[in-house]
Design an enzyme around this catalytic site. Structure first.
Site, PDB file in Angstrom:
ATOM      1  N   TRP A 199       0.853  -1.208   0.000  1.00  0.00           N
ATOM      2  CA  TRP A 199       0.000   0.000   0.000  1.00  0.00           C
ATOM      3  C   TRP A 199       0.886   1.256   0.000  1.00  0.00           C
ATOM      4  O   TRP A 199       0.665   2.197  -0.776  1.00  0.00           O
ATOM      5  CB  TRP A 199      -0.914  -0.014   1.228  1.00  0.00           C
ATOM      6  CG  TRP A 199      -1.877   1.127   1.319  1.00  0.00           C
ATOM      7  CD1 TRP A 199      -2.186   2.023   0.331  1.00  0.00           C
ATOM      8  CD2 TRP A 199      -2.660   1.516   2.461  1.00  0.00           C
ATOM      9  NE1 TRP A 199      -3.134   2.931   0.794  1.00  0.00           N
ATOM     10  CE2 TRP A 199      -3.432   2.641   2.094  1.00  0.00           C
ATOM     11  CE3 TRP A 199      -2.798   1.000   3.754  1.00  0.00           C
ATOM     12  CZ2 TRP A 199      -4.308   3.273   2.975  1.00  0.00           C
ATOM     13  CZ3 TRP A 199      -3.670   1.623   4.631  1.00  0.00           C
ATOM     14  CH2 TRP A 199      -4.418   2.746   4.245  1.00  0.00           C
ATOM     15  N   ASP A 239       1.634  -8.338  -1.113  1.00  0.00           N
ATOM     16  CA  ASP A 239       0.209  -7.989  -1.100  1.00  0.00           C
ATOM     17  C   ASP A 239       0.012  -6.592  -1.679  1.00  0.00           C
ATOM     18  O   ASP A 239       0.563  -5.614  -1.184  1.00  0.00           O
ATOM     19  CB  ASP A 239      -0.312  -8.010   0.347  1.00  0.00           C
ATOM     20  CG  ASP A 239      -1.775  -7.607   0.413  1.00  0.00           C
ATOM     21  OD1 ASP A 239      -2.617  -8.424  -0.003  1.00  0.00           O
ATOM     22  OD2 ASP A 239      -2.074  -6.467   0.842  1.00  0.00           O
ATOM     23  N   GLN A 291      -8.053 -11.580   5.006  1.00  0.00           N
ATOM     24  CA  GLN A 291      -7.115 -10.519   5.382  1.00  0.00           C
ATOM     25  C   GLN A 291      -7.867  -9.523   6.271  1.00  0.00           C
ATOM     26  O   GLN A 291      -8.619  -8.688   5.770  1.00  0.00           O
ATOM     27  CB  GLN A 291      -6.561  -9.825   4.125  1.00  0.00           C
ATOM     28  CG  GLN A 291      -5.417  -8.902   4.475  1.00  0.00           C
ATOM     29  CD  GLN A 291      -4.782  -8.206   3.285  1.00  0.00           C
ATOM     30  OE1 GLN A 291      -4.676  -6.988   3.279  1.00  0.00           O
ATOM     31  NE2 GLN A 291      -4.365  -8.939   2.289  1.00  0.00           N
ATOM     32  N   LEU A 302       1.532  -3.380  12.106  1.00  0.00           N
ATOM     33  CA  LEU A 302       2.311  -2.464  12.961  1.00  0.00           C
ATOM     34  C   LEU A 302       1.434  -1.282  13.373  1.00  0.00           C
ATOM     35  O   LEU A 302       1.951  -0.220  13.746  1.00  0.00           O
ATOM     36  CB  LEU A 302       3.562  -1.981  12.207  1.00  0.00           C
ATOM     37  CG  LEU A 302       4.496  -3.114  11.736  1.00  0.00           C
ATOM     38  CD1 LEU A 302       5.656  -2.554  10.918  1.00  0.00           C
ATOM     39  CD2 LEU A 302       5.020  -3.911  12.922  1.00  0.00           C
ATOM     40  N   TYR A 343      -4.461   0.951  -4.509  1.00  0.00           N
ATOM     41  CA  TYR A 343      -3.278   1.561  -3.872  1.00  0.00           C
ATOM     42  C   TYR A 343      -2.559   2.455  -4.888  1.00  0.00           C
ATOM     43  O   TYR A 343      -1.805   1.987  -5.738  1.00  0.00           O
ATOM     44  CB  TYR A 343      -2.301   0.493  -3.341  1.00  0.00           C
ATOM     45  CG  TYR A 343      -2.861  -0.389  -2.243  1.00  0.00           C
ATOM     46  CD1 TYR A 343      -3.992  -0.031  -1.519  1.00  0.00           C
ATOM     47  CD2 TYR A 343      -2.250  -1.596  -1.909  1.00  0.00           C
ATOM     48  CE1 TYR A 343      -4.500  -0.843  -0.516  1.00  0.00           C
ATOM     49  CE2 TYR A 343      -2.752  -2.408  -0.896  1.00  0.00           C
ATOM     50  CZ  TYR A 343      -3.879  -2.027  -0.220  1.00  0.00           C
ATOM     51  OH  TYR A 343      -4.382  -2.831   0.773  1.00  0.00           O
ATOM     52  N   TYR A 347      -3.689  -7.397   8.381  1.00  0.00           N
ATOM     53  CA  TYR A 347      -3.218  -6.118   7.803  1.00  0.00           C
ATOM     54  C   TYR A 347      -3.073  -5.079   8.895  1.00  0.00           C
ATOM     55  O   TYR A 347      -3.556  -5.262  10.009  1.00  0.00           O
ATOM     56  CB  TYR A 347      -4.058  -5.675   6.621  1.00  0.00           C
ATOM     57  CG  TYR A 347      -5.415  -5.029   6.841  1.00  0.00           C
ATOM     58  CD1 TYR A 347      -5.562  -3.761   7.409  1.00  0.00           C
ATOM     59  CD2 TYR A 347      -6.569  -5.653   6.385  1.00  0.00           C
ATOM     60  CE1 TYR A 347      -6.801  -3.159   7.555  1.00  0.00           C
ATOM     61  CE2 TYR A 347      -7.820  -5.068   6.525  1.00  0.00           C
ATOM     62  CZ  TYR A 347      -7.923  -3.815   7.116  1.00  0.00           C
ATOM     63  OH  TYR A 347      -9.158  -3.220   7.249  1.00  0.00           O
ATOM     64  N   GLY A 353       4.047  -2.978   5.833  1.00  0.00           N
ATOM     65  CA  GLY A 353       4.326  -2.126   4.677  1.00  0.00           C
ATOM     66  C   GLY A 353       5.498  -1.213   4.987  1.00  0.00           C
ATOM     67  O   GLY A 353       5.567  -0.662   6.085  1.00  0.00           O
ATOM     68  N   ARG A 410      -3.770   7.424   8.171  1.00  0.00           N
ATOM     69  CA  ARG A 410      -4.149   7.102   9.558  1.00  0.00           C
ATOM     70  C   ARG A 410      -5.436   7.812   9.982  1.00  0.00           C
ATOM     71  O   ARG A 410      -5.955   7.559  11.071  1.00  0.00           O
ATOM     72  CB  ARG A 410      -3.014   7.501  10.501  1.00  0.00           C
ATOM     73  CG  ARG A 410      -1.721   6.733  10.195  1.00  0.00           C
ATOM     74  CD  ARG A 410      -0.546   7.278  10.971  1.00  0.00           C
ATOM     75  NE  ARG A 410       0.663   6.525  10.703  1.00  0.00           N
ATOM     76  CZ  ARG A 410       1.612   6.893   9.857  1.00  0.00           C
ATOM     77  NH1 ARG A 410       1.514   8.033   9.193  1.00  0.00           N
ATOM     78  NH2 ARG A 410       2.683   6.138   9.656  1.00  0.00           N
TER      79      ARG A 410
HETATM   80  N1  LIG Z   1      -7.163  -5.275   3.101  1.00  0.00           N
HETATM   81  C1  LIG Z   1      -7.218  -4.044   3.537  1.00  0.00           C
HETATM   82  O1  LIG Z   1      -8.284  -3.418   3.637  1.00  0.00           O
HETATM   83  C2  LIG Z   1      -5.926  -3.394   3.969  1.00  0.00           C
HETATM   84  C3  LIG Z   1      -5.944  -2.205   4.726  1.00  0.00           C
HETATM   85  C4  LIG Z   1      -4.723  -1.684   5.139  1.00  0.00           C
HETATM   86  C5  LIG Z   1      -3.526  -2.308   4.790  1.00  0.00           C
HETATM   87  N2  LIG Z   1      -3.536  -3.445   4.039  1.00  0.00           N
HETATM   88  C6  LIG Z   1      -2.283  -4.157   3.673  1.00  0.00           C
HETATM   89  O2  LIG Z   1      -1.472  -4.279   4.841  1.00  0.00           O
HETATM   90  C7  LIG Z   1      -0.191  -3.711   4.604  1.00  0.00           C
HETATM   91  C8  LIG Z   1       0.393  -3.141   5.887  1.00  0.00           C
HETATM   92  O3  LIG Z   1      -0.558  -2.399   6.653  1.00  0.00           O
HETATM   93  P1  LIG Z   1      -0.540  -0.803   6.794  1.00  0.00           P
HETATM   94  O4  LIG Z   1      -0.171  -0.234   5.501  1.00  0.00           O
HETATM   95  O5  LIG Z   1      -1.858  -0.372   7.345  1.00  0.00           O
HETATM   96  O6  LIG Z   1       0.564  -0.441   7.844  1.00  0.00           O
HETATM   97  P2  LIG Z   1       1.594  -1.158   8.840  1.00  0.00           P
HETATM   98  O7  LIG Z   1       2.360  -2.205   8.117  1.00  0.00           O
HETATM   99  O8  LIG Z   1       0.908  -1.514  10.095  1.00  0.00           O
HETATM  100  O9  LIG Z   1       2.563   0.093   9.132  1.00  0.00           O
HETATM  101  C9  LIG Z   1       3.224   0.768   8.084  1.00  0.00           C
HETATM  102  C10 LIG Z   1       3.955   1.963   8.649  1.00  0.00           C
HETATM  103  O10 LIG Z   1       4.998   1.512   9.519  1.00  0.00           O
HETATM  104  C11 LIG Z   1       6.254   2.029   9.090  1.00  0.00           C
HETATM  105  N3  LIG Z   1       7.249   0.963   9.323  1.00  0.00           N
HETATM  106  C12 LIG Z   1       7.246  -0.297   8.811  1.00  0.00           C
HETATM  107  N4  LIG Z   1       8.270  -1.021   9.326  1.00  0.00           N
HETATM  108  C13 LIG Z   1       8.931  -0.186  10.186  1.00  0.00           C
HETATM  109  C14 LIG Z   1      10.070  -0.352  11.020  1.00  0.00           C
HETATM  110  N5  LIG Z   1      10.725  -1.518  11.101  1.00  0.00           N
HETATM  111  N6  LIG Z   1      10.476   0.717  11.773  1.00  0.00           N
HETATM  112  C15 LIG Z   1       9.821   1.896  11.712  1.00  0.00           C
HETATM  113  N7  LIG Z   1       8.734   2.117  10.934  1.00  0.00           N
HETATM  114  C16 LIG Z   1       8.292   1.075  10.171  1.00  0.00           C
HETATM  115  C17 LIG Z   1       6.089   2.406   7.655  1.00  0.00           C
HETATM  116  O11 LIG Z   1       6.908   3.523   7.333  1.00  0.00           O
HETATM  117  P3  LIG Z   1       8.201   3.420   6.358  1.00  0.00           P
HETATM  118  O12 LIG Z   1       7.666   3.386   4.975  1.00  0.00           O
HETATM  119  O13 LIG Z   1       8.965   4.665   6.677  1.00  0.00           O
HETATM  120  O14 LIG Z   1       8.941   2.179   6.750  1.00  0.00           O
HETATM  121  C18 LIG Z   1       4.621   2.825   7.597  1.00  0.00           C
HETATM  122  O15 LIG Z   1       4.464   4.177   8.007  1.00  0.00           O
HETATM  123  C19 LIG Z   1      -0.440  -2.680   3.490  1.00  0.00           C
HETATM  124  O16 LIG Z   1       0.748  -2.349   2.801  1.00  0.00           O
HETATM  125  C20 LIG Z   1      -1.431  -3.419   2.639  1.00  0.00           C
HETATM  126  O17 LIG Z   1      -0.777  -4.351   1.801  1.00  0.00           O
HETATM  127  C21 LIG Z   1      -4.716  -4.000   3.647  1.00  0.00           C
END
Ligand SMILES: NC(=O)c1ccc[n+]([C@@H]2O[C@H](COP(=O)([O-])OP(=O)(O)OC[C@H]3O[C@@H](n4cnc5c(N)ncnc54)[C@H](OP(=O)(O)O)[C@@H]3O)[C@@H](O)[C@H]2O)c1
Length: 316
Positions: A21, A52, A174, A205, A57, A202, A279, A226
């Site tokens: 994403w 994913d 998911q 983090l 996106y 999903y 992500g 967010r």
């Molecule tokens: N099915 C659905 O409706 C749905 C909804 C939301 C998400 N998703 C999927 O789930 C994936 C992940 O969820 P999400 O996008 O909500 O967020 P997440 O993975 O919970 O958090 C992503 C955030 O954490 C930061 N981050 C990641 N690893 C880090 C680390 N080791 N240290 C510090 N910061 C870190 C990233 O920034 P940086 O880029 O700076 O690392 C980004 O700001 C998405 O990419 C998507 O594929 C699906």
């Protein structure tokens, strides 16, 4: 990197996956297209085999980047994309799981991904306007034409999964799931287990909260992904999250790991979780997350962590 099977399928994917994403750009700070291609390739080079993405996106951008990055290793990478969120010229997004729309969407995804099949085709959100039978008919056609190997869903309740799976086999769900959002534990994960499906959490983090990089002064800006998440928008809950995170950080420090790794490992403790798709747009963060594969979470630590995130509000 260890792997796990998705449900009863033939897909055996890396425990640490990659969520695409963020590289779509919209709602997140992402780099240039070349930098994003590079990060996806680095994810593969670091042992990640499960990616994913979704059409919505960045309105096609994420799928294009994933396709470009994985073209040469397509036979060794598992690509999961989604269907059911469409947009118009003004960028207004709506849910649509009508038969013709699905049949058009799959072809557009395959074109952007530069491939002739996806490994997992997931319904992004339920569409209450379309009968499940019509949606399932289109998904069966997608399976029969070998444009997708398996079908999964996202954001579905147990009842919705039950209805759809009476027409088309589902291998995965998911859902939103992390230490700071435990709603699915009540009846959704039990249903997933009972059916022999897998879950792909999903926002593992909590959109960056469970990395320790966000402090109590954080303000959700316009266009920030967010802005629809009550872990951020409910200010009192947000501040309680910051307190929880301080306690979790202390455990991570004792274990000499990062908070992100602890958050990923806490999810993988459950056998029904097949892959954690954090992500990231940063190589440093990618490597940090991938290192979660290198150590074991003991039962004792799992329980200690779980006690910190057991307040009622995290289940609501
Ligand atoms: N099915 C659905 O409706 C749905 C909804 C939301 C998400 N998703 C999927 O789930 C994936 C992940 O969820 P999400 O996008 O909500 O967020 P997440 O993975 O919970 O958090 C992503 C955030 O954490 C930061 N981050 C990641 N690893 C880090 C680390 N080791 N240290 C510090 N910061 C870190 C990233 O920034 P940086 O880029 O700076 O690392 C980004 O700001 C998405 O990419 C998507 O594929 C699906």
């Amino acid at each position: 990197m260890k792997s796990r099977r998705i449900g009863k399928s033939e897909l055996i994917v890396s425990e640490i996956g990659y969520g695409a994403w963020e590289i779509g750009g919209a709602g997140w700070e992402s780099g240039s297209e070349d930098e994003s291609v590079d990060i996806v390739r680095k994810a593969f080079d670091n042992g990640i085999t499960f990616f994913d993405t979704a059409p919505v996106y960045g309105f096609g951008r994420s799928e294009r980047i994933v396709g470009k990055a994985l073209k040469k290793v397509r036979d060794r990478a598992f690509i999961a994309t989604k269907v059911g969120l469409v947009w118009d010229d003004s960028g207004k997004v709506r849910k649509c799981l009508k038969k013709n729309s699905i049949l058009t969407e799959i072809d557009e995804s395959l074109r952007r991904l530069q491939t002739d099949y996806v490994d997992l085709y997931q319904i992004h959100w339920p569409d209450n306007e379309t009968p499940a039978q019509e949606t399932a008919e289109a998904l069966q056609m997608v399976l029969q034409s070998k444009k997708a190997r398996y079908i999964g869903v996202s954001n579905y309740s147990a009842e919705q999964m039950k209805e759809l799976s009476s027409y088309v086999p589902l291998i995965s769900l998911q859902p939103p799931y992390s230490m700071l959002d435990r709603r699915v534990e009540k009846d959704i994960l039990p249903y997933v287990c009972e059916q022999g499906m897998s879950a792909i959490p999903y926002s593992p983090l909590a959109k960056g909260l469970l990395t320790g990089r966000i402090n109590g002064d954080y303000k959700v800006g316009p266009g920030d992904a967010r802005g629809l998440d009550k872990n951020f928008t409910d200010h009192d809950r947000f501040l309680r999250n910051i307190e929880r995170i301080e306690k979790l950080k202390e455990i991570a420090r004792e274990l000499e790991i990062s908070l992100s790794q602890l958050a990923i490992k806490w999810l993988l403790y459950r056998p029904e979780i097949c892959s954690v798709i954090a992500g990231t747009t940063s190589e440093k963060h990618l490597k940090d997350n991938t290192r979660a594969a290198e150590w074991q979470l003991s039962d004792q630590t799992y329980e200690k962590v779980t006690r910190i995130v057991s307040d009622k509000e995290l289940f609501e």
